[in-house]
Write a protein that holds these residues in place. Sequence first.
Motif, PDB file in Angstrom:
ATOM      1  N   TRP A   1       0.835  -1.205   0.000  1.00 39.19           N
ATOM      2  CA  TRP A   1       0.000   0.000   0.000  1.00 39.19           C
ATOM      3  C   TRP A   1       0.867   1.251   0.000  1.00 39.19           C
ATOM      4  CZ3 TRP A   1      -4.736   1.466  -0.967  1.00 39.19           C
ATOM      5  CH2 TRP A   1      -5.180   2.717  -0.536  1.00 39.19           C
ATOM      6  N   TRP A   2       1.896   1.273   0.829  1.00 43.33           N
ATOM      7  CA  TRP A   2       2.698   2.490   0.930  1.00 43.33           C
ATOM      8  C   TRP A   2       3.844   2.521  -0.070  1.00 43.33           C
ATOM      9  CZ3 TRP A   2       0.358   6.132   3.328  1.00 43.33           C
ATOM     10  CH2 TRP A   2      -0.494   5.855   4.389  1.00 43.33           C
ATOM     11  N   GLY A   3       4.426   1.374  -0.360  1.00 43.72           N
ATOM     12  CA  GLY A   3       5.625   1.375  -1.192  1.00 43.72           C
ATOM     13  C   GLY A   3       5.508   0.643  -2.513  1.00 43.72           C
ATOM     14  N   GLY A   4       4.290   0.225  -2.845  1.00 44.12           N
ATOM     15  CA  GLY A   4       4.087  -0.434  -4.126  1.00 44.12           C
ATOM     16  C   GLY A   4       4.828  -1.762  -4.241  1.00 44.12           C
ATOM     17  N   ALA A   5       4.994  -2.210  -5.486  1.00 40.75           N
ATOM     18  CA  ALA A   5       5.613  -3.517  -5.746  1.00 40.75           C
ATOM     19  C   ALA A   5       7.064  -3.563  -5.264  1.00 40.75           C
ATOM     20  CB  ALA A   5       5.539  -3.831  -7.232  1.00 40.75           C
ATOM     21  N   GLU A   6       7.770  -2.437  -5.366  1.00 36.63           N
ATOM     22  CA  GLU A   6       9.186  -2.434  -4.970  1.00 36.63           C
ATOM     23  C   GLU A   6       9.345  -2.714  -3.476  1.00 36.63           C
ATOM     24  OE1 GLU A   6      11.088   1.103  -6.280  1.00 36.63           O
ATOM     25  OE2 GLU A   6      10.930   0.593  -8.417  1.00 36.63           O
TER      26      GLU A   6
ATOM     27  N   LEU B   1      15.283 -14.150   0.592  1.00 32.43           N
ATOM     28  CA  LEU B   1      15.220 -14.324  -0.854  1.00 32.43           C
ATOM     29  C   LEU B   1      15.995 -13.215  -1.559  1.00 32.43           C
ATOM     30  CD1 LEU B   1      11.431 -15.281  -1.202  1.00 32.43           C
ATOM     31  CD2 LEU B   1      13.412 -16.822  -1.260  1.00 32.43           C
ATOM     32  N   ASP B   2      16.095 -13.333  -2.875  1.00 36.62           N
ATOM     33  CA  ASP B   2      16.792 -12.332  -3.684  1.00 36.62           C
ATOM     34  C   ASP B   2      15.997 -12.066  -4.961  1.00 36.62           C
ATOM     35  OD1 ASP B   2      18.746 -10.546  -4.476  1.00 36.62           O
ATOM     36  OD2 ASP B   2      19.952 -12.090  -5.457  1.00 36.62           O
ATOM     37  N   ILE B   3      14.726 -11.730  -4.789  1.00 39.02           N
ATOM     38  CA  ILE B   3      13.862 -11.422  -5.929  1.00 39.02           C
ATOM     39  C   ILE B   3      14.291 -10.088  -6.530  1.00 39.02           C
ATOM     40  CG2 ILE B   3      11.481 -10.963  -6.657  1.00 39.02           C
ATOM     41  CD1 ILE B   3      10.610 -12.591  -4.145  1.00 39.02           C
ATOM     42  N   THR B   4      14.404 -10.043  -7.851  1.00 40.18           N
ATOM     43  CA  THR B   4      14.776  -8.797  -8.521  1.00 40.18           C
ATOM     44  C   THR B   4      13.718  -8.341  -9.531  1.00 40.18           C
ATOM     45  OG1 THR B   4      16.020 -10.028 -10.207  1.00 40.18           O
ATOM     46  CG2 THR B   4      17.249  -9.252  -8.284  1.00 40.18           C
ATOM     47  N   LYS B   5      12.886  -9.256 -10.006  1.00 47.82           N
ATOM     48  CA  LYS B   5      11.896  -8.914 -11.028  1.00 47.82           C
ATOM     49  C   LYS B   5      10.489  -9.183 -10.509  1.00 47.82           C
ATOM     50  CE  LYS B   5      15.164  -8.099 -14.021  1.00 47.82           C
ATOM     51  NZ  LYS B   5      15.467  -6.703 -14.441  1.00 47.82           N
ATOM     52  N   TYR B   6       9.526  -8.413 -10.984  1.00 48.75           N
ATOM     53  CA  TYR B   6       8.149  -8.606 -10.532  1.00 48.75           C
ATOM     54  C   TYR B   6       7.161  -8.191 -11.611  1.00 48.75           C
ATOM     55  CZ  TYR B   6       8.147  -3.542  -9.896  1.00 48.75           C
ATOM     56  OH  TYR B   6       8.239  -2.189 -10.118  1.00 48.75           O
ATOM     57  N   ILE B   7       5.972  -8.769 -11.540  1.00 52.42           N
ATOM     58  CA  ILE B   7       4.813  -8.320 -12.316  1.00 52.42           C
ATOM     59  C   ILE B   7       3.646  -8.228 -11.339  1.00 52.42           C
ATOM     60  CG2 ILE B   7       3.214  -8.799 -14.204  1.00 52.42           C
ATOM     61  CD1 ILE B   7       5.357 -10.444 -15.538  1.00 52.42           C
ATOM     62  N   SER B   8       3.048  -7.076 -11.247  1.00 58.55           N
ATOM     63  CA  SER B   8       1.914  -6.864 -10.360  1.00 58.55           C
ATOM     64  C   SER B   8       0.667  -6.646 -11.215  1.00 58.55           C
ATOM     65  CB  SER B   8       2.164  -5.637  -9.473  1.00 58.55           C
ATOM     66  OG  SER B   8       1.038  -5.357  -8.689  1.00 58.55           O
TER      67      SER B   8
ATOM     68  N   ALA C   1      -0.744  -3.830 -16.093  1.00 56.61           N
ATOM     69  CA  ALA C   1       0.227  -4.480 -15.225  1.00 56.61           C
ATOM     70  C   ALA C   1       1.338  -3.505 -14.858  1.00 56.61           C
ATOM     71  CB  ALA C   1       0.826  -5.699 -15.910  1.00 56.61           C
ATOM     72  N   GLU C   2       1.861  -3.656 -13.632  1.00 56.40           N
ATOM     73  CA  GLU C   2       3.034  -2.891 -13.207  1.00 56.40           C
ATOM     74  C   GLU C   2       4.200  -3.867 -13.114  1.00 56.40           C
ATOM     75  OE1 GLU C   2       4.753  -0.503  -9.294  1.00 56.40           O
ATOM     76  OE2 GLU C   2       2.613  -0.949  -9.455  1.00 56.40           O
ATOM     77  N   THR C   3       5.312  -3.551 -13.791  1.00 50.23           N
ATOM     78  CA  THR C   3       6.426  -4.494 -13.822  1.00 50.23           C
ATOM     79  C   THR C   3       7.738  -3.769 -14.109  1.00 50.23           C
ATOM     80  OG1 THR C   3       7.282  -6.480 -14.912  1.00 50.23           O
ATOM     81  CG2 THR C   3       6.052  -4.946 -16.286  1.00 50.23           C
TER      82      THR C   3
END
Length: 215
Positions: free
Chosen positions: A1-6, A18-25, A124-126
């Motif tokens: 809510w406050w900081g989005g996908a990042e 973990l070490d996630i670097t990529k995302y699709i929201s 989508a946000e990615t």
Amino acid sequence: WWGGAELAVKTLNMNLDLDITKYISLSFEALEHMVDAVGGVDVELTEAEIWDITSRGVTLQNNGAGTYHLNGAQALGYCRVRSVDDDYSRMERQNIVMKAVMTELKHMSPLRMVDVIDEVLPYAETNLSNSDIRNYLITAILANLDHIETYQLPENGMDDVAAILSYGGYSPLYKLKSYSDMIRNLHMFIYNDKNYQVSTQALEIEQRIYDWFGY
């Protein structure tokens, strides 16, 4: 809510080693467009799920429990059902719809697949490029969809949490019985690491939570 996908990615990395670097929201709107773009999906519905979906104002002819061909709005209504059970069941419904979408995509020509992806991308946000998304999705579609494995956190749902009867005016709240066990189980599932050593940072976070809320 406050900081989005990042911030969501940062939170997962910090708390789960973990070490996630990529995302699709994907938003609710994206899900609707995705289902409509593939021509709808077939989903098995119970009477209780049908009642919940229609109670949200979604039009769905009630023919009793059975298989329904859902459009985007109806599939979204199904994904949001939780009053009949719990959040873990709702997550499973979302998995069912996504697998159904992938099954429909698998029957399409590569050109039509790309068209569907292009229809959904605006919603989508990615931090992936469009070409990356196409390549990943086509790889997934070409895989054997009968062997997709999913995993939920915590692994055993409500059996892995304990209720805090009252805290700060909210009742009840819940905390995990063991954060470190959750991390070990997750790394076992993803990496098949049977002897994973939880990081010092994660152990410190776990201790602070127990210090604050009790064991």
